[in-house]
Design an enzyme around this catalytic site. Structure first.
Site, PDB file in Angstrom:
ATOM      1  NE  ARG A   1      -2.855   0.537   3.397  1.00 35.97           N
ATOM      2  CZ  ARG A   1      -2.225   0.922   4.512  1.00 35.97           C
ATOM      3  NH1 ARG A   1      -1.627   2.091   4.580  1.00 35.97           N
ATOM      4  NH2 ARG A   1      -2.210   0.133   5.570  1.00 35.97           N
TER       5      ARG A   1
ATOM      6  CE1 TYR B   1     -16.630  10.414 -15.494  1.00 34.13           C
ATOM      7  CE2 TYR B   1     -15.544  10.626 -13.371  1.00 34.13           C
ATOM      8  CZ  TYR B   1     -16.268   9.882 -14.281  1.00 34.13           C
ATOM      9  OH  TYR B   1     -16.633   8.596 -13.965  1.00 34.13           O
TER      10      TYR B   1
ATOM     11  CG  ASP C   1      -9.113  14.958 -15.320  1.00 38.74           C
ATOM     12  OD1 ASP C   1      -8.480  14.319 -16.186  1.00 38.74           O
ATOM     13  OD2 ASP C   1     -10.064  14.478 -14.678  1.00 38.74           O
TER      14      ASP C   1
ATOM     15  CE  LYS D   1     -12.283   6.999 -18.753  1.00 40.10           C
ATOM     16  NZ  LYS D   1     -12.082   7.048 -17.322  1.00 40.10           N
TER      17      LYS D   1
HETATM   18  N1  PLP Z   1     -11.459  12.320 -15.121  1.00 40.56           N
HETATM   19  C1  PLP Z   1     -12.027  12.178 -16.325  1.00 40.56           C
HETATM   20  C2  PLP Z   1     -11.895  13.282 -17.331  1.00 40.56           C
HETATM   21  C3  PLP Z   1     -12.753  11.032 -16.637  1.00 40.56           C
HETATM   22  O1  PLP Z   1     -13.328  10.916 -17.842  1.00 40.56           O
HETATM   23  C4  PLP Z   1     -12.873  10.008 -15.652  1.00 40.56           C
HETATM   24  C5  PLP Z   1     -13.635   8.783 -15.921  1.00 40.56           C
HETATM   25  O2  PLP Z   1     -14.317   8.665 -16.914  1.00 40.56           O
HETATM   26  C6  PLP Z   1     -12.278  10.199 -14.405  1.00 40.56           C
HETATM   27  C7  PLP Z   1     -11.565  11.368 -14.171  1.00 40.56           C
HETATM   28  C8  PLP Z   1     -12.394   9.171 -13.314  1.00 40.56           C
HETATM   29  O3  PLP Z   1     -11.590   8.068 -13.606  1.00 40.56           O
HETATM   30  P1  PLP Z   1     -11.877   6.574 -13.124  1.00 40.56           P
HETATM   31  O4  PLP Z   1     -13.131   6.116 -13.794  1.00 40.56           O
HETATM   32  O5  PLP Z   1     -10.657   5.825 -13.555  1.00 40.56           O
HETATM   33  O6  PLP Z   1     -12.047   6.606 -11.640  1.00 40.56           O
END
Ligand code: PLP
Length: 392
Positions: free
Chosen positions: A49, A100, A172, A197
């Site tokens: 961890r 998001y 992000d 992604k």
């Molecule tokens: N940030 C963006 C732009 C996203 O599209 C997503 C998920 O679709 C996330 C954060 C969150 O990621 P996760 O689904 O891996 O927790």
């Protein structure tokens, strides 16, 4: 451009470093714990961890690509978001209206519980800066291009304004990856990824990362990730590093396909508008050209008749109706009922996410197959509209 030396380093991350057997590809360390060399003599790692050699390799490779001092690899993108919120120690957050849906949900929940004060703002106007509060109070959260409308935020301008108020700026960068955009080089303090992604790229891992420029902030990210138990599994790190080796090569084909699909959508009579920063008529095109090395591979569009959303998605053969994005396979999503369903309808309307909006994540399939497939689906929807109008 990511320096070619960094791209090469990522392809070769950990290659031929195994001293036990000379394995070319680095071994995967699944062990949850590590033996001490003796009493009071811990080795580099003691418990997975807190730290793990396989996760370390991914952290180093990602930090290299994003020009970061270091960071943490987490169990999901949302875990990375959580780590940043805790590590920043800021009580006031300014985030985009159309961020998001999961980020929106977490920020709203923390706001409602009184853990922090969050405002959803439009970085396209100057009004947002009024919410920065006292010097050193705010965390500014940026997503550019935004999800799902691909709005572009001028990173240099927002970062300069935020830093004037000693705010911490987080970007992000999930939609572009460091191949197409490197926010830390433009002055941001932290970059967040859902590695689920493009970075992994094969839709078989859920993971995340938060990377920072300042080593002291990196330490705080590590502290909170360990404290809250947010760190990712070694196996996921192994798979993600494997995906990362081909990131640059994959993205070339993703983007070629996105450009071709955007061109198709623009000329189709059943489509009301297309959101793709690579189009000259896109509002953010000039800024994207300046701050990005590519326009990405997400295209969203609005149908003239929202009632035809079902006809389009049911007719598509090579676009799977699914959440997520950035994998080698093409996907279609209906944000209002899928990715952004966690947003109340009024917030969706404020963000401009209509019921007729569809989001495509272009994969790396043959472009001929993708264009024929989408053209057929859109033609079918248009015919259905004509028939409905005749009946009326
Ligand atoms: N940030 C963006 C732009 C996203 O599209 C997503 C998920 O679709 C996330 C954060 C969150 O990621 P996760 O689904 O891996 O927790």
């Amino acid at each position: 451009m990511v320096p070619s030396s960094s791209r090469t380093e990522v392809v070769r991350a950990g290659v031929a470093t195994d001293t036990a057997f000379g394995a070319v590809i680095p071994p995967l360390y699944l062990s949850s714990n590590f033996e001490f060399a003796g009493l009071g003599l811990p080795r580099k790692h003691d418990y997975t961890r807190s730290g793990n050699p396989t996760r370390d390799q991914l952290e180093v490779a990602l930090s290299r690509l994003e020009s970061a001092a270091g960071g943490v690899v987490t169990a999901s993108g949302m875990a990375a978001v959580t780590a940043v919120l805790h590590a920043s120690g800021r009580s006031r957050v300014l985030a985009p209206l159309d961020c998001y849906g999961g980020t929106y949900r977490l920020l709203s929940a923390y706001h409602e519980r009184g853990f922090l004060n969050c405002s959803f703002v439009d970085f396209g106007t100057d009004d947002w800066a009024a919410g920065l509060g006292a010097a050193g109070e705010a965390l500014v959260w940026i997503e550019t291009p935004s999800n799902p409308l691909l709005r572009i935020t001028d990173l240099a301008a927002v970062i300069a304004r935020a830093h004037a108020a000693a705010a911490i700026v987080v970007v992000d960068n999930t939609f572009l990856s460091p191949i197409w955009q490197r926010p830390l080089e433009l002055g941001a303090d932290v970059v967040v990824h859902s590695t689920t992604k493009y970075l992994n790229g094969h839709s078989d891992v859920v993971g995340g990362a938060a990377l920072a420029r300042d080593p002291e902030l990196v330490d705080r990210l590590r502290y909170w990730s360990n404290c809250l138990g947010l760190t990712g599994s070694p196996f996921d790190a192994y798979l993600t590093l494997r995906g990362l080796r081909t990131l640059h090569a994959r993205l070339q084909q993703h983007e070629r396909n996105a450009r071709a699909i955007a061109a198709l959508l623009v000329q189709h009579p059943g489509v009301r508008c297309v959101h793709y920063p690579g189009l000259a008529e896109h509002d953010g095109h000039e800024i994207a050209r300046r701050q990005q090395d590519g326009y990405g591979a997400i295209v969203s569009f609005e149908l003239r008749d929202p009632d035809q959303v079902g006809t389009v998605v049911d007719s598509l053969r090579y676009f799977s109706l699914a959440e997520s994005l950035g994998g080698v396979e093409s996907l279609v999503a209906h944000p209002a009922t899928m990715t952004h369903a966690a947003m109340p309808a009024a917030a969706r309307a404020r963000a401009g996410i209509s019921d007729g909006l569809l989001r495509l994540s272009l994969g790396i399939e043959s472009i001929d197959d993708l264009t024929t497939d989408l053209q057929t689906a859109l033609d079918r929807a248009l015919q259905a509209v004509d028939v409905a109008e005749e009946v009326r």
